[in-house]
Design an enzyme around this catalytic site. Sequence first.
Site, short mmCIF file in Angstrom:
data_model
loop_
_atom_site.label_atom_id
_atom_site.label_comp_id
_atom_site.label_asym_id
_atom_site.label_seq_id
_atom_site.Cartn_x
_atom_site.Cartn_y
_atom_site.Cartn_z
N TRP A 18 0.82 -1.20 0.00
CA TRP A 18 0.00 0.00 0.00
C TRP A 18 0.87 1.27 0.00
O TRP A 18 0.56 2.23 -0.71
CB TRP A 18 -0.96 -0.01 1.18
CG TRP A 18 -2.00 1.06 1.16
CD1 TRP A 18 -2.38 1.82 2.22
CD2 TRP A 18 -2.83 1.47 0.07
NE1 TRP A 18 -3.38 2.70 1.86
CE2 TRP A 18 -3.68 2.50 0.53
CE3 TRP A 18 -2.93 1.09 -1.27
CZ2 TRP A 18 -4.61 3.15 -0.28
CZ3 TRP A 18 -3.86 1.72 -2.10
CH2 TRP A 18 -4.69 2.74 -1.61
N ARG A 37 13.21 0.12 3.95
CA ARG A 37 14.19 -0.38 4.93
C ARG A 37 15.31 -1.16 4.24
O ARG A 37 16.46 -1.13 4.66
CB ARG A 37 13.48 -1.27 5.95
CG ARG A 37 14.27 -1.51 7.23
CD ARG A 37 13.49 -2.39 8.19
NE ARG A 37 12.28 -1.76 8.67
CZ ARG A 37 12.23 -0.93 9.70
NH1 ARG A 37 13.33 -0.61 10.35
NH2 ARG A 37 11.07 -0.40 10.09
N LYS A 194 -12.04 -3.29 11.33
CA LYS A 194 -12.47 -4.10 10.18
C LYS A 194 -11.51 -5.27 9.97
O LYS A 194 -11.91 -6.33 9.48
CB LYS A 194 -12.59 -3.23 8.93
CG LYS A 194 -11.32 -2.51 8.49
CD LYS A 194 -10.52 -3.28 7.48
CE LYS A 194 -9.21 -2.60 7.13
NZ LYS A 194 -8.45 -3.34 6.10
N ASP A 247 -14.75 -0.34 3.77
CA ASP A 247 -13.53 -1.11 4.03
C ASP A 247 -13.85 -2.45 4.67
O ASP A 247 -13.20 -3.47 4.40
CB ASP A 247 -12.60 -0.28 4.93
CG ASP A 247 -11.14 -0.67 4.75
OD1 ASP A 247 -10.84 -1.58 3.96
OD2 ASP A 247 -10.28 -0.05 5.41
N ARG A 258 -5.54 -9.93 3.47
CA ARG A 258 -4.62 -10.67 4.33
C ARG A 258 -5.33 -11.15 5.59
O ARG A 258 -5.09 -12.27 6.07
CB ARG A 258 -3.41 -9.80 4.69
CG ARG A 258 -2.56 -9.41 3.50
CD ARG A 258 -1.24 -8.83 3.93
NE ARG A 258 -1.34 -7.56 4.60
CZ ARG A 258 -1.31 -6.38 3.99
NH1 ARG A 258 -1.21 -6.31 2.68
NH2 ARG A 258 -1.37 -5.26 4.68
N ASN A 259 -6.17 -10.32 6.17
CA ASN A 259 -6.84 -10.69 7.41
C ASN A 259 -7.89 -11.77 7.19
O ASN A 259 -8.00 -12.71 7.99
CB ASN A 259 -7.46 -9.45 8.05
CG ASN A 259 -6.39 -8.50 8.55
OD1 ASN A 259 -5.82 -8.67 9.61
ND2 ASN A 259 -6.09 -7.46 7.76
N GLU A 284 -2.83 -6.91 10.24
CA GLU A 284 -2.97 -6.07 11.43
C GLU A 284 -4.03 -6.57 12.41
O GLU A 284 -3.94 -6.33 13.61
CB GLU A 284 -3.30 -4.63 11.02
CG GLU A 284 -2.15 -3.85 10.41
CD GLU A 284 -1.16 -3.33 11.45
OE1 GLU A 284 -1.34 -3.63 12.64
OE2 GLU A 284 -0.22 -2.62 11.05
#
Length: 340
Positions: A18, A37, A194, A247, A258-259, A284
């Site tokens: 994202w 990174r 969410k 969302d 992913r969730n 997350e």
Amino acid sequence: MTLQRRQPRVAVIGSGSWGTTVASIVARRNPTTIWARSADTAAAIDTDHRNERYVPDTPLTPTLRASADLAEVVEPADIVIMAVPSHGFRGVLSDLAPHLRPWTPIVSLVKGLEQVTERRMTEIVDEVLPGHPAGVLAGPNISGEVAAGYAAAAVIAMPDQHQAAQLRDLFRTSRFRIYSSSDVAGVEIAGALKNVFAIAVGMGDGIGAGENTRAMVITRALREMTRLGVAVGGDRETFSGLAGLGDLTVTCTSVRSRNRHVGEQLGRGVPIADVLAGMTQVAEGVKSASVVMKLAAEHGIDMPIAREVDAVVNAGASVEDAYRGLLAVPPGHEVHGDSW
């Protein structure tokens, strides 16, 4: 003689899917540099205009620059966009603080909560960088679709509605519609919740609970989200908008979520450690589940769906027991009841 206004210089901190997608969008109009990174990732973005690990098969805006040097990215910036996971947000923000110009706005793309403090990301900005305006961009945005140019929409929330409207143009394209809001708390809490509820829906999909069950869980999850969101200071209307219902819907139903993937794998009997070990990006909702339950307890809000997700993810409960637990809760009044 007409003086042309200089386009603000933008720093995007974080080169995940994202963050990279947003950086590529912003770079179409504004001089933009993304911090990665990994020096290899930075070099690939800067030289090849690609980030194959997180945004595969997608050319990035050629003018987008990249660096692994945080100071180099932040020092010239007029606007900073934070796209690092919630568990690293405070540390990276502290690292960039010495290089940041006064009053630079900070826009978070992060949909999570800090585990120890239960803080939203803009609250962390207020603590680490007092005086810097802090806001959030959120909505039903699967990064791969946005990167590919599919039509989508998001909302940017800043404490100052005028500033939110100004920053809106930073992100918009002909197919990416950006709305503005001053409800920072509501947009942030919706984004964190969410993800937890998407795990619940994924668990149901994993055990084959059916489409009616999925619709039931999504609908009642919206009720839980709204009750807690209003309790922490959000505007009720926010939760029926892009950051809330929008969302929630896409995260609970998309095969790219992913969730939802985490929940589905749990429903199929895969241990949580193995699920997370097989992922390249952060889900997350796993980290947010326990934080959400702490917030709910502090505000006296009953959240059965979130509670069952927390039990599965953090306490070893089975998915089958979680769904049995939900069905054992007596239904009350649909709109005015206290339970799910």
